[in-house]
Motif scaffolding. Sequence first.
Motif, PDB file in Angstrom:
ATOM      1  N   ALA A   1       0.941  -1.138   0.056  1.00  0.00           N
ATOM      2  CA  ALA A   1       0.089   0.066  -0.237  1.00  0.00           C
ATOM      3  C   ALA A   1       0.878   1.143   0.128  1.00  0.00           C
ATOM      4  CB  ALA A   1      -0.818  -0.104   1.340  1.00  0.00           C
ATOM      5  N   GLN A   2       1.820   1.306   0.757  1.00  0.00           N
ATOM      6  CA  GLN A   2       2.914   2.195   0.731  1.00  0.00           C
ATOM      7  C   GLN A   2       3.424   2.630  -0.388  1.00  0.00           C
ATOM      8  OE1 GLN A   2       5.368   1.034   4.228  1.00  0.00           O
ATOM      9  NE2 GLN A   2       4.210   2.702   5.712  1.00  0.00           N
ATOM     10  N   LEU A   3       3.917   1.542  -1.036  1.00  0.00           N
ATOM     11  CA  LEU A   3       4.622   1.719  -2.599  1.00  0.00           C
ATOM     12  C   LEU A   3       3.478   2.134  -3.630  1.00  0.00           C
ATOM     13  CD1 LEU A   3       6.966  -1.449  -2.317  1.00  0.00           C
ATOM     14  CD2 LEU A   3       7.642   0.836  -2.438  1.00  0.00           C
ATOM     15  N   ARG A   4       2.375   1.863  -3.409  1.00  0.00           N
ATOM     16  CA  ARG A   4       1.369   2.285  -4.214  1.00  0.00           C
ATOM     17  C   ARG A   4       1.313   3.755  -4.218  1.00  0.00           C
ATOM     18  NH1 ARG A   4      -2.437  -0.813  -6.872  1.00  0.00           N
ATOM     19  NH2 ARG A   4      -4.026   0.392  -6.400  1.00  0.00           N
ATOM     20  N   GLU A   5       1.102   4.217  -2.977  1.00  0.00           N
ATOM     21  CA  GLU A   5       0.808   5.602  -2.766  1.00  0.00           C
ATOM     22  C   GLU A   5       2.043   6.515  -3.246  1.00  0.00           C
ATOM     23  OE1 GLU A   5      -1.734   7.294  -1.374  1.00  0.00           O
ATOM     24  OE2 GLU A   5      -2.895   5.535  -1.842  1.00  0.00           O
TER      25      GLU A   5
END
Length: 133
Positions: A115-119
């Motif tokens: 999720a952090q990488l997607r953001e």
Amino acid sequence: MDSLPCVRLPNYEPCEHDSLVSVSNYGAWRAHTQEEWTSILDLATRWEFNDVRNLAIRQLQALDMSPVDRICVAQKFEIGGRWALPAYTALCERAEPLSLEEASRLGLETAMRIAQLREQLRAGGRKSSRMGG
């Protein structure tokens, strides 16, 4: 002649043995599916059959596995290197976020990192579009 006593191994199913034996018989194997190769990988890892483990990893690599399945297998069997990298990339770059079921399978830490990488990817894309890039 008396028969030998049957030995029961913990956490072991007879069908797993069939898959493992089929691999070790002169390089000819009957395993074709993700489930069969994962079972072989499980036994080969537990019993430290490194050549069979490497074969199972190669065969799984060639199969069309979902990104979540590939990451789960890599985590469970401690497959290092770049084996799961395309799966992480696919999950980070796809349009839809992780589903609740996918996040549950991946575990909290892995789901949060994805999720952090997607953001970060989306924030980077917004910055460049605002700057005319």
